[in-house]
Structure formats: structure tokens, C-alpha cells
Design an enzyme around this catalytic site. Structure first.
Site, PDB file in Angstrom:
ATOM      1  N   LYS A 205      24.960 -17.534  -0.331  1.00  0.00           N
ATOM      2  CA  LYS A 205      24.214 -16.602   0.158  1.00  0.00           C
ATOM      3  C   LYS A 205      23.216 -17.154   1.067  1.00  0.00           C
ATOM      4  CE  LYS A 205      24.168 -13.658  -3.756  1.00  0.00           C
ATOM      5  NZ  LYS A 205      23.646 -13.001  -5.127  1.00  0.00           N
ATOM      6  N   ARG A 239      29.299 -17.244 -10.653  1.00  0.00           N
ATOM      7  CA  ARG A 239      29.658 -16.505  -9.861  1.00  0.00           C
ATOM      8  C   ARG A 239      30.139 -16.853  -8.304  1.00  0.00           C
ATOM      9  NH1 ARG A 239      29.274 -11.960  -6.408  1.00  0.00           N
ATOM     10  NH2 ARG A 239      30.602 -10.444  -6.787  1.00  0.00           N
TER      11      ARG A 239
END
Length: 264
Positions: A205, A239
Site C-alpha cells: 500500500k 491479507r
């Protein structure tokens, strides 16, 4: 939890696994590397993403879920907010629903209750298209996230979703600045008081890119550090895109946390 995006526009791997055979081979690799869950998504939720049509999401996701269950007997999570997709993938053999909109889309909560599946509720304000437009909180972000998730748990329980079927995701990168994300991870153990398993997703991210100055393809080392910290602070499902390295990082972290040999 290995990420399997069957979309053309996800932020780091859009288009790579949009063909069902490619998706299955990638899932097979992640399972071989130690993934316990495969999370299949047919709608990008990256910042600025536009919603997709219901039929398009169904066409992307359902055949992949069916094949994963049939070929690998995999535990499949479906990353969706769409009630029709919840219903169809439950029938196709999915084992879990992972909803970034925490079952707020019309019809999603009743579909989730009817499915009988576990559901992950994630914190997000707004929609992916506008969630990063100057996110702001009037109090510490971990308090705001904890209260929001507690309210969603209460609402879902009232609608018939049993508490033992819920997981929580604090939503790193969803309606949060870099500073919000860093503080939220530092205070992640504050969310364990809710008494439900924590799922976190920080893989590749932008928070990693902005802190380290790394493009998306060079964010694995930073992501491994974040995952180790998350496990130490109570996360129980990670995740991730790069399953093998994260399995090693988790196992090493867990070995330290579980060490209890007597002092010599």
C-alpha cells in the site's frame, strides 16, 4: 490470506489474473506457499476506483470461486459489497465474505445473514472514489475506528448476524492519511478489546511507498515489517500479495512471541 484480484484495475496487480486460468495458477502458487485463505475480488477498491456493474462482478468472481473450490478444495473469501455476489458465491462454495463497506450497501446485510458465512467488517468512511479526499478525525483514529466497528457489530447482530461469525478489519489505507495509518498500527492492540479476530491488509500500500519512497513493486520489505508489527499487536489474518515471504515473517514473529523457555 492470499490476494487474488480478478480485476483490470487493482492498484498493484490489475489485469494480471483477470483470465480464469491465470487466476487459478496464481492461487495454486499462493496455496503452495502457505496461504490458508484465498481472497477473490472482482471490484477494485483502490482510491478513486469506480463501482462495477453487478453482472460484471458476478462474471468475474463466480467461475473463479467455483474452480478454486473444485480444483483445490480451497477456503475462499470473496471481497465484495454486492448482495447478489454474496448470494451467488455462497452457493458456489465460498467460505467467507470480506466487505470493505461493512455490509452497508443495500441488501448486503440480509444477504450475508442468509448466506450463513463468516463476514469481515472493515472500517471505511465514504466510498473508494472519495475516501481519500482529506480524511479527518476529531479524536485519535484508533478510538474512532474502534467505535465505528463496535457500532457495526451491534447493527449486524441486531439484523441476525451472529457475533461469532464476524471478523474486523481496521481498514489501513481506507479514508486515512499516512499518519493515521501509522498511529492505527501502533495502537492496533486497542481494537482487540472488541473480542473479535482482526484481519489487516497493508501489502504494497501507498503508506509504505510514502514512508520509504518506494514504488509498488519494491514495497515487500516494508510490508514484512508492518506484518510482523501487526501480528505482535494482535492481528490474526494478514491479507497479502506475496504469501511465501509473509509466511516466513509470521512464523518468525510467532516463534518470538511464543518463546517461554526457562531462564538459564
Amino acid at each position: 490470506m492470499g490476494i487474488l484480484n480478478v480485476t483490470p484495475d487493482s492498484f498493484s496487480d490489475g489485469g494480471r489474473h483477470a483470465v480464469p486460468d491465470d487466476a487459478l495458477r496464481h492461487a495454486e502458487q499462493m496455496l503452495a506457499e502457505g496461504a490458508a485463505i484465498i481472497d477473490v475480488g472482482g471490484e477494485s477498491t483502490r482510491p478513486g476506483a469506480e463501482p462495477v456493474a453487478v453482472q460484471q462482478e458476478l462474471d468475474r468472481v463466480v467461475p473463479v470461486v467455483e474452480a478454486l473450490v473444485r480444483e483445490f478444495d480451497a477456503l475462499v473469501s470473496v471481497d465484495t459489497s454486492t448482495p447478489e455476489v454474496i448470494q451467488a458465491t455462497a452457493l458456489a462454495g465460498a467460505g467467507m465474505i470480506n466487505d470493505v463497506r461493512n455490509l452497508r450497501r443495500e441488501g448486503a446485510l440480509s444477504a450475508a445473514v442468509a448466506s450463513g458465512l463468516p463476514v469481515c467488517l472493515m472500517h471505511m468512511l465514504g466510498e473508494p472514489g472519495d475516501m481519500q479526499d482529506a480524511p479527518h478525525y476529531n479524536r485519535p483514529v484508533e478510538e474512532a475506528v474502534a467505535d465505528f466497528l463496535a457500532q457495526r457489530v451491534t447493527a449486524c447482530e441486531a439484523a441476525g448476524l451472529r457475533r461469532e461469525r464476524m471478523l474486523l478489519d481496521p481498514g489501513f489505507g481506507f479514508a486515512k492519511t499516512v499518519a493515521h495509518n501509522l498511529r492505527l498500527l501502533k495502537q492496533l492492540d486497542r481494537l482487540t478489546v472488541l473480542g473479535l479476530p482482526l484481519l489487516v491488509g497493508m501489502s504494497r500500500k501507498s503508506m509504505i511507498g510514502k514512508v520509504l519512497g518506494r514504488p509498488v513493486e519494491e514495497r515487500l520489505p516494508g510490508g514484512l515489517a508492518l506484518s510482523a508489527l501487526a501480528v505482535e499487536r494482535g492481528a490474526r489474518i494478514l491479507r497479502v500479495h506475496d504469501v511465501g515471504p509473509h509466511v516466513d515473517a509470521v512464523n518468525m514473529t510467532w516463534a518470538v512471541l511464543e518463546e517461554d523457555s526457562p531462564h538459564d
